[in-house]
Design an enzyme around this catalytic site. Sequence first.
Site, PDB file in Angstrom:
ATOM      1  N   GLY A  76      12.197  81.267  19.992  1.00 36.14           N
ATOM      2  CA  GLY A  76      10.765  81.534  19.932  1.00 36.14           C
ATOM      3  C   GLY A  76      10.139  81.789  21.291  1.00 36.14           C
ATOM      4  O   GLY A  76      10.672  81.404  22.336  1.00 36.14           O
ATOM      5  N   VAL A  81       7.545  80.496  22.712  1.00 41.70           N
ATOM      6  CA  VAL A  81       7.102  79.325  23.474  1.00 41.70           C
ATOM      7  C   VAL A  81       8.162  78.225  23.474  1.00 41.70           C
ATOM      8  O   VAL A  81       7.860  77.066  23.741  1.00 41.70           O
ATOM      9  CB  VAL A  81       5.762  78.785  22.936  1.00 41.70           C
ATOM     10  CG1 VAL A  81       4.634  79.750  23.254  1.00 41.70           C
ATOM     11  CG2 VAL A  81       5.831  78.497  21.444  1.00 41.70           C
ATOM     12  N   CYS A  82       9.397  78.600  23.169  1.00 40.51           N
ATOM     13  CA  CYS A  82      10.492  77.627  23.181  1.00 40.51           C
ATOM     14  C   CYS A  82      11.340  77.836  24.425  1.00 40.51           C
ATOM     15  O   CYS A  82      11.672  78.967  24.785  1.00 40.51           O
ATOM     16  CB  CYS A  82      11.351  77.775  21.936  1.00 40.51           C
ATOM     17  SG  CYS A  82      12.549  76.446  21.748  1.00 40.51           S
ATOM     18  N   ILE A  83      11.676  76.747  25.100  1.00 37.89           N
ATOM     19  CA  ILE A  83      12.495  76.828  26.315  1.00 37.89           C
ATOM     20  C   ILE A  83      13.761  75.982  26.174  1.00 37.89           C
ATOM     21  O   ILE A  83      14.319  75.517  27.157  1.00 37.89           O
ATOM     22  CB  ILE A  83      11.687  76.398  27.560  1.00 37.89           C
ATOM     23  CG1 ILE A  83      11.063  75.004  27.363  1.00 37.89           C
ATOM     24  CG2 ILE A  83      10.611  77.428  27.887  1.00 37.89           C
ATOM     25  CD1 ILE A  83      10.367  74.475  28.610  1.00 37.89           C
ATOM     26  N   THR A  84      14.224  75.827  24.933  1.00 37.99           N
ATOM     27  CA  THR A  84      15.418  75.017  24.677  1.00 37.99           C
ATOM     28  C   THR A  84      16.616  75.513  25.471  1.00 37.99           C
ATOM     29  O   THR A  84      17.339  74.727  26.085  1.00 37.99           O
ATOM     30  CB  THR A  84      15.748  75.020  23.174  1.00 37.99           C
ATOM     31  OG1 THR A  84      14.674  74.392  22.461  1.00 37.99           O
ATOM     32  CG2 THR A  84      17.036  74.271  22.897  1.00 37.99           C
TER      33      THR A  84
END
Length: 325
Positions: free
Chosen positions: A170, A172-175
Amino acid sequence: MEIFDYDNVLLLPRQCRVESRSECDPSVEFGPRRFKLPVVPANMKTVLDERIARWLAANDYFYVMHRFDLDALAFARSMREQGLCVSISSGVKPADYAVIDSLATSGVGADYITIDIAHGHAESVRRMIAHIKQRLPEAFVIAGNVGTPEALIDLENWGADATKVGIGPGKVCITRLKTGFGTGGWQLSALKWCARVATKPIIADGGIRHHGDIAKSVRFGAAMVMVGSLFAGHEESPGDTVEVDGRLYKEYYGSASDFNKGEYKHVEGKRILEPVKGRLADTLREMREDLQSSISYAGGRQLSDLRRVNYVILGGENAGEHLLM
């Protein structure tokens, strides 16, 4: 195994068989109901709230209400009183078990329950699936998130009625940056990989940047597509509105961000500003029209016809035409 993502793939058109694109039907049967589109807004605080959930349900769109700062029983009861579909999220903590129990003992129940944690291939998810199946056997259980065929097979065997595929793709995901793991950058390949072993529906979750990516997701095996950033930033969106250089923006942040959690601990999300896009109904209408066009390019009349088209991979070692793979 081929590695590609949405920007690396184009679908190949077939002979058009309709007089007008409006003849094409983009609706989908998912669980016990049929919905207008194979699209669901991400269950995030800056994407939907109770008001938007009610509007979506009343207009035959699928939704999954988020689980943050929400009285789930009161929400479910309100939806029942209005004759609307009840679709909620659940974690795997003791409080989440209590929510399931309250829905069961009150008789309110739920039509759809999405077990929604960052790494869904876990014993905690297996236990929650079993608990829901025992307490609310009529509920359609969606579980995730996963990114491998092994994980998908396990979730299906544990009793999930559908799985959510996507770990960290996504906006806004920084996994992948924080952990080194995920499907960011190859989400479409992960979807294809998982769909090959799936016997139940898949929700493709994350990485959708354009409306055409919805058609690509369906082509590679998704029954439903979860979208965050394209649904954030509307006039109705629950995020705060800010003005920058005379232009209006809405805040949009990940569920695992410190903005959502209220603390900086195990953070795998970030906050961005999305330009205000107008009204949600207009975006959904445009998505529907674009998906109808996609079906017409596929030479079909219904959503499933998208799965019959060939595709090309643009550039790289895997470049070339692929026939019905």
